[in-house]
Design a protein around this motif. Structure first.
Motif, PDB file in Angstrom:
ATOM      1  N   ASP A 126     -29.128   3.367-130.223  1.00 26.41           N
ATOM      2  CA  ASP A 126     -29.300   2.158-129.410  1.00 26.41           C
ATOM      3  C   ASP A 126     -28.375   2.164-128.188  1.00 26.41           C
ATOM      4  O   ASP A 126     -27.572   1.250-127.968  1.00 26.41           O
ATOM      5  CB  ASP A 126     -29.037   0.896-130.242  1.00 26.41           C
ATOM      6  CG  ASP A 126     -30.014   0.781-131.412  1.00 26.41           C
ATOM      7  OD1 ASP A 126     -31.190   1.147-131.216  1.00 26.41           O
ATOM      8  OD2 ASP A 126     -29.601   0.353-132.493  1.00 26.41           O
TER       9      ASP A 126
ATOM     10  N   THR B  44     -27.756   3.058-123.851  1.00 25.27           N
ATOM     11  CA  THR B  44     -28.341   3.154-122.515  1.00 25.27           C
ATOM     12  C   THR B  44     -27.441   4.084-121.705  1.00 25.27           C
ATOM     13  O   THR B  44     -26.244   3.807-121.516  1.00 25.27           O
ATOM     14  CB  THR B  44     -28.423   1.774-121.831  1.00 25.27           C
ATOM     15  OG1 THR B  44     -29.255   0.914-122.621  1.00 25.27           O
ATOM     16  CG2 THR B  44     -29.030   1.906-120.451  1.00 25.27           C
TER      17      THR B  44
ATOM     18  N   THR C  15     -32.792   5.107-122.247  1.00 26.31           N
ATOM     19  CA  THR C  15     -32.492   4.376-123.478  1.00 26.31           C
ATOM     20  C   THR C  15     -32.756   5.284-124.665  1.00 26.31           C
ATOM     21  O   THR C  15     -33.749   6.033-124.689  1.00 26.31           O
ATOM     22  CB  THR C  15     -33.344   3.104-123.602  1.00 26.31           C
ATOM     23  OG1 THR C  15     -34.733   3.459-123.600  1.00 26.31           O
ATOM     24  CG2 THR C  15     -33.065   2.157-122.452  1.00 26.31           C
ATOM     25  N   THR C  16     -31.873   5.253-125.638  1.00 21.02           N
ATOM     26  CA  THR C  16     -32.003   6.108-126.814  1.00 21.02           C
ATOM     27  C   THR C  16     -31.943   5.260-128.079  1.00 21.02           C
ATOM     28  O   THR C  16     -31.216   4.270-128.146  1.00 21.02           O
ATOM     29  CB  THR C  16     -30.887   7.172-126.856  1.00 21.02           C
ATOM     30  OG1 THR C  16     -29.616   6.519-126.932  1.00 21.02           O
ATOM     31  CG2 THR C  16     -30.930   8.042-125.611  1.00 21.02           C
ATOM     32  N   THR C  17     -32.711   5.663-129.064  1.00 23.21           N
ATOM     33  CA  THR C  17     -32.714   5.010-130.369  1.00 23.21           C
ATOM     34  C   THR C  17     -32.749   6.078-131.452  1.00 23.21           C
ATOM     35  O   THR C  17     -33.199   7.215-131.211  1.00 23.21           O
ATOM     36  CB  THR C  17     -33.938   4.085-130.539  1.00 23.21           C
ATOM     37  OG1 THR C  17     -35.136   4.857-130.357  1.00 23.21           O
ATOM     38  CG2 THR C  17     -33.914   2.948-129.519  1.00 23.21           C
TER      39      THR C  17
ATOM     40  N   THR D  49     -34.059   6.403-135.447  1.00 23.08           N
ATOM     41  CA  THR D  49     -34.761   5.823-136.591  1.00 23.08           C
ATOM     42  C   THR D  49     -35.064   6.932-137.593  1.00 23.08           C
ATOM     43  O   THR D  49     -35.727   7.919-137.234  1.00 23.08           O
ATOM     44  CB  THR D  49     -36.078   5.153-136.157  1.00 23.08           C
ATOM     45  OG1 THR D  49     -35.801   4.181-135.138  1.00 23.08           O
ATOM     46  CG2 THR D  49     -36.743   4.466-137.337  1.00 23.08           C
TER      47      THR D  49
ATOM     48  N   ARG E 144     -35.013   9.238-130.309  1.00 24.05           N
ATOM     49  CA  ARG E 144     -36.047   9.080-129.292  1.00 24.05           C
ATOM     50  C   ARG E 144     -35.416   8.611-127.984  1.00 24.05           C
ATOM     51  O   ARG E 144     -34.440   7.851-127.990  1.00 24.05           O
ATOM     52  CB  ARG E 144     -37.120   8.089-129.749  1.00 24.05           C
ATOM     53  CG  ARG E 144     -37.900   8.566-130.955  1.00 24.05           C
ATOM     54  CD  ARG E 144     -39.105   7.678-131.243  1.00 24.05           C
ATOM     55  NE  ARG E 144     -39.820   8.133-132.415  1.00 24.05           N
ATOM     56  CZ  ARG E 144     -40.741   9.105-132.410  1.00 24.05           C
ATOM     57  NH1 ARG E 144     -41.056   9.688-131.280  1.00 24.05           N
ATOM     58  NH2 ARG E 144     -41.348   9.467-133.529  1.00 24.05           N
TER      59      ARG E 144
ATOM     60  N   ASN F 203     -36.316   6.774-124.335  1.00 21.46           N
ATOM     61  CA  ASN F 203     -37.273   5.916-123.626  1.00 21.46           C
ATOM     62  C   ASN F 203     -38.511   5.610-124.474  1.00 21.46           C
ATOM     63  O   ASN F 203     -39.599   5.402-123.929  1.00 21.46           O
ATOM     64  CB  ASN F 203     -37.701   6.546-122.299  1.00 21.46           C
ATOM     65  CG  ASN F 203     -36.569   6.607-121.287  1.00 21.46           C
ATOM     66  OD1 ASN F 203     -35.531   5.958-121.468  1.00 21.46           O
ATOM     67  ND2 ASN F 203     -36.743   7.368-120.227  1.00 21.46           N
ATOM     68  N   ASN F 204     -38.342   5.610-125.792  1.00 20.30           N
ATOM     69  CA  ASN F 204     -39.466   5.368-126.716  1.00 20.30           C
ATOM     70  C   ASN F 204     -40.627   6.323-126.471  1.00 20.30           C
ATOM     71  O   ASN F 204     -41.775   6.018-126.776  1.00 20.30           O
ATOM     72  CB  ASN F 204     -39.969   3.920-126.597  1.00 20.30           C
ATOM     73  CG  ASN F 204     -38.970   2.923-127.136  1.00 20.30           C
ATOM     74  OD1 ASN F 204     -38.310   3.186-128.141  1.00 20.30           O
ATOM     75  ND2 ASN F 204     -38.838   1.789-126.462  1.00 20.30           N
ATOM     76  N   ARG F 205     -40.331   7.476-125.940  1.00 22.39           N
ATOM     77  CA  ARG F 205     -41.394   8.420-125.566  1.00 22.39           C
ATOM     78  C   ARG F 205     -41.097   9.829-126.058  1.00 22.39           C
ATOM     79  O   ARG F 205     -41.860  10.410-126.801  1.00 22.39           O
ATOM     80  CB  ARG F 205     -41.572   8.411-124.047  1.00 22.39           C
ATOM     81  CG  ARG F 205     -42.617   9.381-123.520  1.00 22.39           C
ATOM     82  CD  ARG F 205     -42.770   9.243-122.018  1.00 22.39           C
ATOM     83  NE  ARG F 205     -43.688  10.232-121.477  1.00 22.39           N
ATOM     84  CZ  ARG F 205     -45.003  10.093-121.445  1.00 22.39           C
ATOM     85  NH1 ARG F 205     -45.544   8.996-121.933  1.00 22.39           N
ATOM     86  NH2 ARG F 205     -45.782  11.036-120.946  1.00 22.39           N
TER      87      ARG F 205
ATOM     88  N   ARG G 293     -39.038  12.810-128.067  1.00 31.60           N
ATOM     89  CA  ARG G 293     -38.367  12.964-129.362  1.00 31.60           C
ATOM     90  C   ARG G 293     -37.465  14.187-129.321  1.00 31.60           C
ATOM     91  O   ARG G 293     -37.837  15.238-128.785  1.00 31.60           O
ATOM     92  CB  ARG G 293     -39.413  13.119-130.470  1.00 31.60           C
ATOM     93  CG  ARG G 293     -38.821  13.325-131.857  1.00 31.60           C
ATOM     94  CD  ARG G 293     -39.894  13.137-132.926  1.00 31.60           C
ATOM     95  NE  ARG G 293     -41.034  13.993-132.731  1.00 31.60           N
ATOM     96  CZ  ARG G 293     -41.131  15.223-133.217  1.00 31.60           C
ATOM     97  NH1 ARG G 293     -40.146  15.733-133.931  1.00 31.60           N
ATOM     98  NH2 ARG G 293     -42.224  15.934-133.000  1.00 31.60           N
TER      99      ARG G 293
END
Length: 221
Positions: A170, A172, A182-184, A186, A191, A193-195, A197
């Motif tokens: 989470d 930036t 942005t990174t996450t 899960t 991921r 930018n939610n794009r 991987r």
């Protein structure tokens, strides 16, 4: 005076003659009509064969699951291996990884290698070759013909400082070019930018940490 009546001789038994049955002549076998290519044989009324072009059903074979590309793309030893990359500057280190050949070619085409190799601690999100295959050919040609746009694209994949996987939860990140990522995280999957991987994380070179990613990041317009 007695008159004697002569007795007639008894009727003889009729002669029984045994006649041999007439010899039967075997019937000749039926003639087999000659078959020519112009006269195909008549199919048997009891057996119907499918025509040769009828597709025969075959059992459906399930496609085996294909393991996603991961750190196994790195050679076990020699150029591109973790041990050798750890002692090299980032562009020279990535040059030994076959799956990064397109990314490295783009860096060299933009004359951006010296900038990255002389940088201090940085993090590079490096798209693998299949990531560039997703780009429309027109877009790729446009980038190759515009050095400023190409440097902008490459710089968008670079941030200052060495980022660990824990730093990407989470977060930036400000890139070398205008924009942020942005990174996450899960289920241990990182991921961007939610794009994009991350396929292989936390590869160390002498001046950078490299993450292999499966999609080319698009800078903000």
């Amino acid at each position: 005076m007695t008159t004697s009546v002569p007795l007639s001789p008894p009727n003889p038994a009729p002669e029984v003659t045994t006649e041999a049955p007439p010899e039967s002549t075997p019937e000749p076998p039926p003639e087999t009509p000659e078959i020519t290519p112009d006269d195909p044989p008549d199919p048997s009324p009891d057996i119907v064969s499918p025509p040769p072009w009828t597709p025969r059903p075959s059992p459906r074979v399930s496609r085996p699951d294909v393991a996603p590309m991961g750190c196994d793309v790195l050679p076990d030893s020699g150029p591109g291996s973790r041990d050798m990359m750890a002692g090299q500057r980032v562009v020279g280190a990535m040059s030994g990884v076959p799956e990064l050949s397109t990314f490295v070619s783009a860096i060299n085409h933009a004359s951006y290698a010296a900038t990255l190799d002389t940088s201090g601690d940085i993090t590079v999100f490096a798209p693998v070759n299949s990531a560039f295959d997703k780009l429309p050919e027109e877009r790729l040609n446009q980038l190759l013909g515009d050095p400023d746009a190409l440097i902008g694209l490459l710089g968008y994949h670079v941030v200052d400082g060495r980022k660990t996987p824990a730093d990407l939860e989470d977060a930036t990140l400000t890139t070398r070019q205008t924009g942020t990522i942005t990174t996450t995280v899960t289920d241990d999957v990182i991921r961007l930018n939610n794009r994009a991987r991350v396929l292989c994380p936390n590869i160390q070179t002498s001046n950078a940490t490299v993450y292999l990613i499966n999609t080319v990041l698009k800078p903000p317009s």
